[in-house]
Write a protein that holds these residues in place. Structure first.
Motif, PDB file in Angstrom:
ATOM      1  N   ARG A 244      -3.648  -0.694   2.424  1.00 35.11           N
ATOM      2  CA  ARG A 244      -3.998   0.431   2.895  1.00 35.11           C
ATOM      3  C   ARG A 244      -5.667   0.270   3.083  1.00 35.11           C
ATOM      4  NH1 ARG A 244      -7.289   3.477  -1.918  1.00 35.11           N
ATOM      5  NH2 ARG A 244      -7.818   1.867  -3.169  1.00 35.11           N
ATOM      6  N   ASP A 245      -5.904   0.791   4.166  1.00 34.70           N
ATOM      7  CA  ASP A 245      -7.345   0.846   4.906  1.00 34.70           C
ATOM      8  C   ASP A 245      -8.255   1.360   3.671  1.00 34.70           C
ATOM      9  OD1 ASP A 245      -6.686  -0.788   7.076  1.00 34.70           O
ATOM     10  OD2 ASP A 245      -6.747   1.097   8.366  1.00 34.70           O
ATOM     11  N   LEU A 246      -9.663   0.732   3.152  1.00 35.46           N
ATOM     12  CA  LEU A 246     -10.699   1.327   2.633  1.00 35.46           C
ATOM     13  C   LEU A 246     -11.593   1.691   3.368  1.00 35.46           C
ATOM     14  CD1 LEU A 246     -10.730  -1.226  -0.417  1.00 35.46           C
ATOM     15  CD2 LEU A 246      -9.268   0.882  -0.054  1.00 35.46           C
ATOM     16  N   THR A 247     -11.945   1.296   4.463  1.00 35.78           N
ATOM     17  CA  THR A 247     -12.888   1.769   5.644  1.00 35.78           C
ATOM     18  C   THR A 247     -12.378   0.947   7.179  1.00 35.78           C
ATOM     19  OG1 THR A 247     -14.311  -0.179   5.730  1.00 35.78           O
ATOM     20  CG2 THR A 247     -14.802   1.401   4.137  1.00 35.78           C
ATOM     21  N   ASP A 248     -13.017   1.342   7.968  1.00 31.58           N
ATOM     22  CA  ASP A 248     -12.547   0.978   9.223  1.00 31.58           C
ATOM     23  C   ASP A 248     -12.733  -0.803   9.462  1.00 31.58           C
ATOM     24  OD1 ASP A 248     -15.264   0.656   9.459  1.00 31.58           O
ATOM     25  OD2 ASP A 248     -15.519   1.221  11.482  1.00 31.58           O
ATOM     26  N   LYS A 249     -13.530  -1.185   8.444  1.00 35.36           N
ATOM     27  CA  LYS A 249     -13.783  -2.833   8.641  1.00 35.36           C
ATOM     28  C   LYS A 249     -13.083  -3.474   7.281  1.00 35.36           C
ATOM     29  CE  LYS A 249     -18.049  -2.954  11.120  1.00 35.36           C
ATOM     30  NZ  LYS A 249     -19.630  -3.170  10.948  1.00 35.36           N
ATOM     31  N   LEU A 250     -12.558  -2.883   6.266  1.00 31.25           N
ATOM     32  CA  LEU A 250     -12.082  -3.339   5.172  1.00 31.25           C
ATOM     33  C   LEU A 250     -10.803  -2.777   4.710  1.00 31.25           C
ATOM     34  CD1 LEU A 250     -12.912  -5.015   2.498  1.00 31.25           C
ATOM     35  CD2 LEU A 250     -13.758  -2.725   1.431  1.00 31.25           C
ATOM     36  N   TYR A 251      -9.603  -3.537   4.315  1.00 32.97           N
ATOM     37  CA  TYR A 251      -8.527  -3.303   3.921  1.00 32.97           C
ATOM     38  C   TYR A 251      -7.994  -4.058   2.530  1.00 32.97           C
ATOM     39  CZ  TYR A 251      -6.147  -7.322   6.120  1.00 32.97           C
ATOM     40  OH  TYR A 251      -5.653  -8.748   6.542  1.00 32.97           O
ATOM     41  N   GLU A 252      -7.252  -3.346   1.936  1.00 36.21           N
ATOM     42  CA  GLU A 252      -6.624  -3.994   0.689  1.00 36.21           C
ATOM     43  C   GLU A 252      -5.171  -4.004   0.446  1.00 36.21           C
ATOM     44  OE1 GLU A 252      -8.193  -2.151  -3.629  1.00 36.21           O
ATOM     45  OE2 GLU A 252      -6.287  -1.147  -2.917  1.00 36.21           O
ATOM     46  N   VAL A 253      -4.800  -5.058   0.088  1.00 34.76           N
ATOM     47  CA  VAL A 253      -3.387  -5.444  -0.435  1.00 34.76           C
ATOM     48  C   VAL A 253      -3.374  -5.348  -1.942  1.00 34.76           C
ATOM     49  CG1 VAL A 253      -1.425  -7.134  -0.310  1.00 34.76           C
ATOM     50  CG2 VAL A 253      -3.032  -6.734   1.630  1.00 34.76           C
ATOM     51  N   ARG A 254      -2.470  -4.599  -2.389  1.00 33.34           N
ATOM     52  CA  ARG A 254      -2.267  -4.535  -3.750  1.00 33.34           C
ATOM     53  C   ARG A 254      -0.986  -4.501  -4.479  1.00 33.34           C
ATOM     54  NH1 ARG A 254      -2.161   0.444  -7.321  1.00 33.34           N
ATOM     55  NH2 ARG A 254      -3.504  -0.022  -9.232  1.00 33.34           N
ATOM     56  N   ALA A 256       0.914  -3.711  -8.039  1.00 39.36           N
ATOM     57  CA  ALA A 256       0.691  -3.113  -9.470  1.00 39.36           C
ATOM     58  C   ALA A 256       1.775  -3.027 -10.358  1.00 39.36           C
ATOM     59  CB  ALA A 256       0.128  -1.804  -9.122  1.00 39.36           C
ATOM     60  N   SER A 257       1.664  -2.257 -11.359  1.00 43.97           N
ATOM     61  CA  SER A 257       2.854  -2.117 -12.477  1.00 43.97           C
ATOM     62  C   SER A 257       2.943  -3.518 -13.106  1.00 43.97           C
ATOM     63  CB  SER A 257       3.959  -1.471 -11.765  1.00 43.97           C
ATOM     64  OG  SER A 257       3.655  -0.060 -11.356  1.00 43.97           O
ATOM     65  N   CYS A 258       2.067  -4.320 -13.251  1.00 48.86           N
ATOM     66  CA  CYS A 258       2.145  -5.698 -13.721  1.00 48.86           C
ATOM     67  C   CYS A 258       2.163  -5.776 -15.143  1.00 48.86           C
ATOM     68  CB  CYS A 258       1.012  -6.600 -13.070  1.00 48.86           C
ATOM     69  SG  CYS A 258       0.793  -6.466 -11.250  1.00 48.86           S
ATOM     70  N   ARG A 259       2.714  -7.003 -15.683  1.00 48.65           N
ATOM     71  CA  ARG A 259       2.697  -7.208 -17.022  1.00 48.65           C
ATOM     72  C   ARG A 259       1.532  -7.076 -17.716  1.00 48.65           C
ATOM     73  NH1 ARG A 259       5.064 -12.947 -19.644  1.00 48.65           N
ATOM     74  NH2 ARG A 259       3.560 -13.422 -18.067  1.00 48.65           N
ATOM     75  N   ALA A 260       1.339  -6.494 -18.794  1.00 54.07           N
ATOM     76  CA  ALA A 260       0.036  -6.445 -19.771  1.00 54.07           C
ATOM     77  C   ALA A 260      -1.099  -5.446 -19.147  1.00 54.07           C
ATOM     78  CB  ALA A 260      -0.406  -7.806 -20.201  1.00 54.07           C
ATOM     79  N   GLY A 261      -0.678  -4.766 -18.136  1.00 50.93           N
ATOM     80  CA  GLY A 261      -1.478  -3.687 -17.500  1.00 50.93           C
ATOM     81  C   GLY A 261      -2.363  -4.472 -16.316  1.00 50.93           C
ATOM     82  N   THR A 262      -2.157  -5.817 -15.891  1.00 53.81           N
ATOM     83  CA  THR A 262      -2.924  -6.466 -14.919  1.00 53.81           C
ATOM     84  C   THR A 262      -2.425  -6.021 -13.673  1.00 53.81           C
ATOM     85  OG1 THR A 262      -1.153  -8.346 -14.830  1.00 53.81           O
ATOM     86  CG2 THR A 262      -2.728  -8.452 -16.398  1.00 53.81           C
ATOM     87  N   GLU A 263      -3.171  -6.410 -12.734  1.00 59.28           N
ATOM     88  CA  GLU A 263      -3.210  -6.030 -11.413  1.00 59.28           C
ATOM     89  C   GLU A 263      -3.697  -7.329 -10.178  1.00 59.28           C
ATOM     90  OE1 GLU A 263      -6.017  -3.319  -8.299  1.00 59.28           O
ATOM     91  OE2 GLU A 263      -5.223  -2.426 -10.108  1.00 59.28           O
ATOM     92  N   VAL A 264      -3.036  -7.440  -9.261  1.00 63.54           N
ATOM     93  CA  VAL A 264      -3.449  -8.309  -8.304  1.00 63.54           C
ATOM     94  C   VAL A 264      -3.664  -7.722  -6.933  1.00 63.54           C
ATOM     95  CG1 VAL A 264      -2.613 -10.579  -6.844  1.00 63.54           C
ATOM     96  CG2 VAL A 264      -1.998 -10.106  -9.297  1.00 63.54           C
ATOM     97  N   THR A 265      -5.027  -8.029  -6.424  1.00 70.45           N
ATOM     98  CA  THR A 265      -5.628  -7.356  -5.220  1.00 70.45           C
ATOM     99  C   THR A 265      -6.263  -8.423  -4.499  1.00 70.45           C
ATOM    100  OG1 THR A 265      -5.661  -5.025  -6.247  1.00 70.45           O
ATOM    101  CG2 THR A 265      -7.264  -5.657  -4.420  1.00 70.45           C
ATOM    102  N   GLY A 266      -5.996  -7.987  -3.105  1.00 68.64           N
ATOM    103  CA  GLY A 266      -6.869  -8.640  -2.162  1.00 68.64           C
ATOM    104  C   GLY A 266      -7.688  -7.841  -1.136  1.00 68.64           C
ATOM    105  N   ARG A 267      -8.949  -8.062  -1.038  1.00 68.37           N
ATOM    106  CA  ARG A 267      -9.588  -7.218  -0.116  1.00 68.37           C
ATOM    107  C   ARG A 267     -10.140  -7.967   1.181  1.00 68.37           C
ATOM    108  NH1 ARG A 267     -13.068  -2.323  -3.080  1.00 68.37           N
ATOM    109  NH2 ARG A 267     -11.529  -1.200  -3.928  1.00 68.37           N
ATOM    110  N   ILE A 268      -9.829  -7.744   2.056  1.00 70.84           N
ATOM    111  CA  ILE A 268     -10.164  -8.428   3.470  1.00 70.84           C
ATOM    112  C   ILE A 268     -11.091  -7.468   4.466  1.00 70.84           C
ATOM    113  CG2 ILE A 268      -9.107  -9.516   5.384  1.00 70.84           C
ATOM    114  CD1 ILE A 268      -6.893  -9.237   2.513  1.00 70.84           C
ATOM    115  N   THR A 269     -12.215  -8.215   4.818  1.00 71.35           N
ATOM    116  CA  THR A 269     -13.007  -7.545   5.516  1.00 71.35           C
ATOM    117  C   THR A 269     -12.827  -8.238   7.190  1.00 71.35           C
ATOM    118  OG1 THR A 269     -14.648  -7.604   3.891  1.00 71.35           O
ATOM    119  CG2 THR A 269     -15.514  -7.488   6.281  1.00 71.35           C
ATOM    120  N   ARG A 270     -12.555  -7.204   7.807  1.00 66.77           N
ATOM    121  CA  ARG A 270     -12.127  -7.642   9.405  1.00 66.77           C
ATOM    122  C   ARG A 270     -13.435  -8.015   9.829  1.00 66.77           C
ATOM    123  NH1 ARG A 270      -9.232  -2.390   8.512  1.00 66.77           N
ATOM    124  NH2 ARG A 270      -7.112  -2.707   8.684  1.00 66.77           N
ATOM    125  N   GLY A 271     -13.278  -9.127  10.727  1.00 66.33           N
ATOM    126  CA  GLY A 271     -14.466  -9.822  11.311  1.00 66.33           C
ATOM    127  C   GLY A 271     -15.235 -10.575  10.581  1.00 66.33           C
TER     128      GLY A 271
END
Length: 293
Positions: A244-254, A256-271
């Protein structure tokens, strides 16, 4: 043994952390290791109450002092109340230092050998030393780092999982060394976390040094998406990737629903290129959700 005990002993009368100066950054030596690090105690720090710790690892050829200045993480520490420790890596170069990630060549092209400093052991001693001095909450220890420091942060997640509540590599997410027979995928034998670990990674899509598309130096090769997916597999995540896009320059790849309540997320800044691509407040918001169990 007596000399080591003297280094690590805490005065009997001490009621809390006696290191450093509140709201300031000082250079100190870590216990009996002889290694240097920059310590920042946040403004408003109560010496009677241990605080969360963020290890900040510099890039290849850098120093802890320069990394602390360039990342501006001390300001975030003051805003949110966590301690920052920014050490120097263990392998000296002509200028600066590099981290020892076994089996992976440094920027000099040399693979570290048995005579090189064991950085995993050193960082573990640093955590223990701060805890012995009643400065940190050992259930709230986190790691982040830039480039080679991001790769070292990833390595800590792989081999020293029990020491950390979460990690946040910056332009350096890995999930083990590239597989010798197919460098487009990580070698599962080189990353075996002992428990699920929350991961948030930051990168720029114009990074030519550690490209998110893979390739680059021999230690890099597989894509950031592959690294995220491997961490999601290790954490047994049941949903994702969701982008999902967080701003026009930043998007997130996530993931979820991981073991022990964990999460894996990548945040990529365009440019963005090979720079400190992390939003320090967003990093801390992620860290603050997790304690080591």
């Amino acid at each position: 043994m007596a000399m080591i005990a003297a280094f690590w002993a805490v005065p009997a009368a001490a009621k809390g952390c006696t290191l450093g100066a509140v709201g300031q950054t000082v250079q100190l030596r870590i216990g009996d290791t002889g290694r240097a690090a920059m310590l920042h105690l946040p403004a408003g720090f109560s010496r009677a109450r241990p605080a969360p710790l963020v290890l900040l690892l510099h890039g290849s050829g850098g120093t802890g002092a320069a990394m602390l200045e360039n990342s501006r993480l001390a300001k975030a520490a003051d805003d949110h109340g966590f301690i920052v420790l920014a050490p120097d890596a263990g392998i000296p170069l002509e200028k600066g230092y590099v981290w020892n990630i076994p089996g992976v060549p440094t920027v000099s092209g040399r693979i570290p050998g048995p005579g090189d400093a064991d950085d995993v052991a050193f960082l573990g001693k640093a955590i223990d030393w701060l805890a012995a001095n009643r400065c940190i909450d050992t259930s709230r220890v986190y790691a982040t780092g830039l480039s080679g420091g991001g790769r070292m942060t990833s390595w800590l997640g792989c081999v020293a999982t029990d020491r950390f509540a979460a990690i946040a590599p910056v332009v350096g997410l890995r999930a083990g060394n590239p597989l010798a027979s197919d460098k487009r995928v990580p070698d599962p034998a080189t990353c075996r976390p002992s428990r699920p670990l929350p991961v948030i990674a930051f990168a720029g899509d114009a990074d030519g040094t550690n490209p998110i598309q893979g390739g680059g130096a021999g230690y890099w090769q597989y894509t950031m998406a592959t690294a995220l997916r491997r961490w999601a597999d290790l954490d047994l995540c049941r949903t994702g990737p969701v982008q999902r896009d967080l701003t026009d320059k930043l998007y997130e790849v996530r993931y979820a629903s991981c073991r022990a309540g964990t999460e894996v997320t990548g945040r990529i800044t365009r440019g963005a290129g090979h720079v400190w691509a992390a939003d320090n407040d967003a990093m801390w918001t992620f860290f603050a959700r997790y304690r080591r169990r």
